[in-house]
Design a protein around this motif. Structure first.
Motif, PDB file in Angstrom:
ATOM      1  N   GLY A   1      24.842  -1.256  24.079  1.00 62.94           N
ATOM      2  CA  GLY A   1      23.950  -2.239  23.952  1.00 62.94           C
ATOM      3  C   GLY A   1      22.869  -0.507  23.966  1.00 62.94           C
ATOM      4  O   GLY A   1      21.937  -1.299  23.592  1.00 62.94           O
ATOM      5  N   ASP A   2      22.932   0.000  24.424  1.00 65.20           N
ATOM      6  CA  ASP A   2      22.574   1.170  23.907  1.00 65.20           C
ATOM      7  C   ASP A   2      21.847   0.803  22.135  1.00 65.20           C
ATOM      8  O   ASP A   2      20.502   0.630  21.710  1.00 65.20           O
ATOM      9  N   VAL A   3      23.328   1.195  21.320  1.00 59.90           N
ATOM     10  CA  VAL A   3      23.248   0.720  19.891  1.00 59.90           C
ATOM     11  C   VAL A   3      22.544  -0.544  19.693  1.00 59.90           C
ATOM     12  O   VAL A   3      21.349  -0.619  18.798  1.00 59.90           O
ATOM     13  N   VAL A   4      22.390  -1.723  20.482  1.00 61.37           N
ATOM     14  CA  VAL A   4      21.818  -3.111  20.007  1.00 61.37           C
ATOM     15  C   VAL A   4      20.573  -3.122  20.272  1.00 61.37           C
ATOM     16  O   VAL A   4      19.817  -3.398  19.998  1.00 61.37           O
ATOM     17  N   LEU A   5      20.331  -2.385  21.639  1.00 64.68           N
ATOM     18  CA  LEU A   5      18.567  -1.865  21.627  1.00 64.68           C
ATOM     19  C   LEU A   5      17.972  -1.448  20.493  1.00 64.68           C
ATOM     20  O   LEU A   5      17.014  -1.224  20.203  1.00 64.68           O
ATOM     21  N   LEU A   6      18.960  -0.306  19.741  1.00 63.69           N
ATOM     22  CA  LEU A   6      18.116   0.348  18.936  1.00 63.69           C
ATOM     23  C   LEU A   6      18.164  -0.602  17.682  1.00 63.69           C
ATOM     24  O   LEU A   6      16.713  -0.425  17.120  1.00 63.69           O
ATOM     25  N   LEU A   7      18.743  -0.977  17.629  1.00 62.11           N
ATOM     26  CA  LEU A   7      18.610  -1.899  16.358  1.00 62.11           C
ATOM     27  C   LEU A   7      17.991  -2.633  16.185  1.00 62.11           C
ATOM     28  O   LEU A   7      17.479  -3.393  15.350  1.00 62.11           O
ATOM     29  N   THR A   8      17.771  -3.456  17.446  1.00 64.01           N
ATOM     30  CA  THR A   8      17.137  -4.946  18.163  1.00 64.01           C
ATOM     31  C   THR A   8      15.765  -4.105  17.803  1.00 64.01           C
ATOM     32  O   THR A   8      14.402  -4.848  16.850  1.00 64.01           O
ATOM     33  N   LEU A   9      15.084  -2.601  17.365  1.00 61.46           N
ATOM     34  CA  LEU A   9      13.811  -2.408  17.369  1.00 61.46           C
ATOM     35  C   LEU A   9      13.406  -2.324  16.342  1.00 61.46           C
ATOM     36  O   LEU A   9      12.385  -2.880  15.846  1.00 61.46           O
ATOM     37  N   ALA A  10      14.880  -1.729  15.405  1.00 64.36           N
ATOM     38  CA  ALA A  10      14.392  -1.527  14.059  1.00 64.36           C
ATOM     39  C   ALA A  10      14.521  -2.615  13.042  1.00 64.36           C
ATOM     40  O   ALA A  10      13.251  -2.698  12.315  1.00 64.36           O
TER      41      ALA A  10
END
Length: 578
Positions: free
Chosen positions: A517-526
C-alpha cells in the motif's frame, strides 16, 4: 602604509582623468598589481512576455543587440550625482562562489544527517529510548522545519545571507551538543592531546560520553537538540536559489542549486553508512551522536571564517536588472499571496512537493523496503540506502547541467516523473512466480534516486524563473514548507499503508502478484502530479531577461588575471566560456 598611499593616489588620479564620472570603491587594488579592463555596458531592454525558447530569443531580430561602451575598471559605477549606476555594471563571477556553495552544501548535509541519524538503526534508538520511535523523531524534525520556513525569508532580508547562515549554523551546532552531551567536546580535545582541566567530578563523568563510549543524554535533551536543528535547517534548504542567483552565472544556476539542495541527501547516505556501523548498541549510539557534533562544530567554525554575503558585482544581467528596478520585497506572508497569484507558480510547486515527499518517505523507510524485497543484511541495506541518496545528487548534477544549457524545465520534469513511476513499482511489487528479486529492487532504488531527486532543484529554479523578480528565498521557503509538511503528514499514512497488501491477478498463477500500500500511495501522488504539471505553460521571465539583455553564457571572471603566465594587456577582458 606605502601601499595604501599608492591606492589613494591612484583613485585620485583616476577621478581627475575621468572627470569624476567613475570611482574605485568597495574593494582594494594593490598599487603594484593594477590592470585595466574594459567591461561592457548593457543596454537593458524591457522584459518581453513570451514563451519562446532561449535559442529562439537569441536569434530573434526583434531583440536589439546590446551596446558595448568602454568604461574604467570599477565594481560600482556612479553617475553625476554620486549614486550607483547599475546600468554600467557588467556581470562578473568570482571564485568565492565555490566556497559559498561548499559551505551551504556541507551545512545541508549535516542537517539531514542529523534528521535521519537514527533511520539506519531504528531498533537501537527505540531500545535506548523506550516508547519513542525513530519515525516520530523524524516527524518532530520535519514539523519544526516547516514552522521555521516561515521566518527564513524575512530573517535573510533583514540580516543578509551571511549573518543568517552563520546564525543558523551556530544553532545547529548547539542542537548537536544537546543530542550528544557537551562533554564530547572536552574529550575530543583530550584525544588530540589538548586536555582540559575539569574540577567538577560530574563534569568528568559527562566528558566520558566520547568516541570511546558512554551514556546517552536524556530524551528531553535529544528532543530539544532535534528541534534546534530542525529550526536551523530551512536556512540551508531555502537559500540555494538565492545563493545561485547572487553568485552564479545564468548557465550555472540549475547545477549549483542542484548541488546545494541535493547535498542533504548525502547527509542521509552518511547516516546509513556511519550510523549503520556505529549505532549497533546504546553506547555506540552515544558515540555516533558525538561524531556528528564534532563534524558540525568544525563546519560551523569554517562557515564563520569564510562564508560571505554577496559579491561586489552581480553574476548575470537579470540580477543587474533587479538592482536597476530597485524593488523592495514584501514580508514573507505577503510574498506568499503574491507568488500564489503568479501564473505558473503552482506547477513547479506541485512537482517539488511530489519529489521531496517520495525521497523523504523512501529514505525514512529504506530498512523496511529493503527487507521485504529480499535484502536482509544490515550492511547491504545501508549501502543500498547510501546509493539511493548519492543517486539523487548525481542525477541532480547531470540533469541540472542539461537544464542549464537548454532551459527545458517542463520536458525534463515530465520525463523524470514518468521514469519515477516505473521505478517505484519494484519497491513494493512481488511477483509470486518469481519471488523476491533483490537485484531488481536495488537497481530500481538507484534509478529512482537519479530521476525523482532532480525534480526538486529543477523546479526550484523554474519557480524562481516564472516569478522573476520575486525573492528567491521566499519562493524556496514556500516549496520547502509544502514539501516537508506533506512529507510529515505522509509518514503516519505510509506506516499504515505499508501493512496493506493488494493482490493483482490472483486467478492467473503465472502473472499473480501483490503490491504494498505504501508504494501505491506514492504512485498515486506521482501520477496526479504528472497530469497536473503537464498543464504548465508560462513565460520564463528570468531566462527572457538574461537573453534579451544579450547575456550568452559569457561573464567576466575577475579572479583569472593571467593566461599561461602572461598578464592580460590593457583593454583585454578574460571571459569564462561555459
Amino acid at each position: 602604509m606605502a601601499k595604501t598611499k599608492g591606492i589613494i593616489k591612484f583613485n585620485i588620479l583616476l577621478n581627475i582623468v575621468l572627470g569624476g564620472s567613475s570611482i574605485v570603491s568597495g574593494f582594494v587594488i594593490p598599487s603594484n598589481n593594477l590592470q585595466q579592463v574594459t567591461p561592457s555596458i548593457l543596454t537593458l531592454q524591457p522584459l518581453q512576455k513570451t514563451t519562446q525558447s532561449l535559442s529562439t530569443l537569441r536569434r530573434s531580430k526583434s531583440i536589439e543587440p546590446f551596446t558595448k561602451v568602454s568604461i574604467s575598471t570599477s565594481l560600482k559605477s556612479t553617475n553625476a550625482n554620486g549614486d550607483i549606476d547599475y546600468s554600467k555594471l557588467t556581470p562578473k563571477v568570482y571564485n568565492q562562489r565555490w566556497i559559498q556553495l561548499a559551505y551551504l552544501s556541507l551545512l545541508a548535509l549535516l542537517s539531514d544527517w542529523i534528521c535521519f541519524s537514527v533511520a539506519a538503526a531504528p531498533s537501537t534508538y527505540e531500545a535506548a529510548y523506550a516508547g519513542h520511535s525513530a519515525a516520530s523523531l523524524i516527524d518532530v524534525f520535519l514539523f519544526t522545519n516547516v514552522a521555521s520556513c516561515f521566518i527564513v525569508t524575512d530573517t535573510v532580508k533583514k540580516f543578509g545571507l551571511e549573518k543568517a547562515i552563520k546564525g543558523a549554523s551556530a544553532l545547529m551546532a548547539l542542537g548537536c551538543f544537546f543530542r550528544s552531551g557537551f562533554g564530547v567536546f572536552s574529550s575530543f580535545l583530550a584525544s588530540l592531546g589538548m586536555g582540559v582541566a575539569i574540577s567538577d567530578p560530574s563534569a568528568v563523568a559527562s566528558a566520558s560520553a566520547t568516541l570511546g563510549g558512554a551514556d546517552l543524554v536524556p530524551f528531553w535533551s535529544i528532543l530539544a537538540g532535534t528541534i534546534m536543528v530542525g529550526a536551523a535547517q530551512p536556512f540551508f534548504q531555502c537559500t540555494p536559489p538565492l545563493l545561485s542567483a547572487t553568485w552564479f552565472a545564468s548557465d550555472e544556476r540549475a547545477t549549483s542549486t542542484a548541488v546545494a539542495l541535493n547535498f542533504n541527501q548525502i547527509g542521509i547516505a552518511t547516516a546509513f553508512l556511519i550510523g549503520g556501523e556505529m549505532a549497533t548498541s546504546p553506547d555506540g549510539l552515544a558515540n555516533y551522536f558525538g561524531v556528528i557534533s564534532i563534524a558540525c562544530a568544525l563546519v560551523t567554525l569554517g562557515t564563520f571564517l569564510q562564508f560571505q554575503n554577496k559579491p561586489p558585482t552581480p553574476p548575470s544581467t537579470s540580477e543587474i536588472e533587479k538592482l536597476i528596478r530597485g524593488e523592495e520585497e514584501p514580508p514573507f506572508l505577503e510574498s506568499v499571496v503574491k507568488l500564489f497569484k503568479t501564473p505558473g507558480f503552482l506547477y513547479p510547486l506541485s512537482a517539488f512537493i511530489m519529489s521531496i515527499s517520495i525521497t523523504n518517505i523512501v529514505g525514512a523507510f529504506i530498512d523496511e523496503v529493503m527487507k521485504r524485497g529480499g535484502v536482509t543484511d544490515q550492511f547491504g541495506i545501508d549501502l543500498a540506502g547510501a546509493g539511493f541518496e548519492f543517486g539523487i545528487l548525481i542525477g541532480g548534477i547531470i540533469i541540472g547541467e542539461y537544464v542549464d544549457k537548454t532551459k527545458k524545465y517542463k520536458e525534463v520534469t515530465k520525463a523524470c516523473i514518468i521514469a519515477s513511476l516505473f521505478l517505484l513499482v519494484p519497491l513494493g511489487l512481488t511477483e509470486h512466480s518469481l519471488g523476491k528479486e533483490p537485484v531488481l529492487l536495488v537497481l530500481a532504488l538507484l534509478g529512482l534516486g537519479m530521476t525523482a531527486g532532480p525534480v526538486q532543484p529543477i523546479n526550484a529554479e523554474l519557480a524562481v524563473d516564472v516569478s522573476y523578480p520575486s525573492d528567491e528565498t521566499a519562493v524556496e521557503s514556500i516549496q520547502q514548507v509544502g514539501g516537508n509538511l506533506i512529507s510529515a503528514l505522509l509518514v503516519p499514512l505510509v506506516e499504515i499503508a505499508a501493512r496493506q497488501d493488494y493482490e493483482l491477478l490472483p486467478q492467473n498463477p503465472s502473472l499473480a502478484s501483490d503490491i504494498r500500500g505504501d508504494v501505491v500511495l506514492l504512485l498515486t501522488l506521482a501520477t496526479v502530479t504528472y497530469f497536473y504539471f503537464s498543464n504548465f505553460d508560462s513565460p520564463l521571465k528570468r531566462t527572457i531577461a538574461d537573453a534579451t539583455n544579450g547575456e550568452d553564457g559569457d561573464v567576466i571572471d575577475v579572479e583569472a588575471t593571467r593566461i599561461n603566465g602572461k598578464s592580460i594587456s590593457t583593454g583585454e577582458k578574460l571571459v569564462s566560456k561555459r
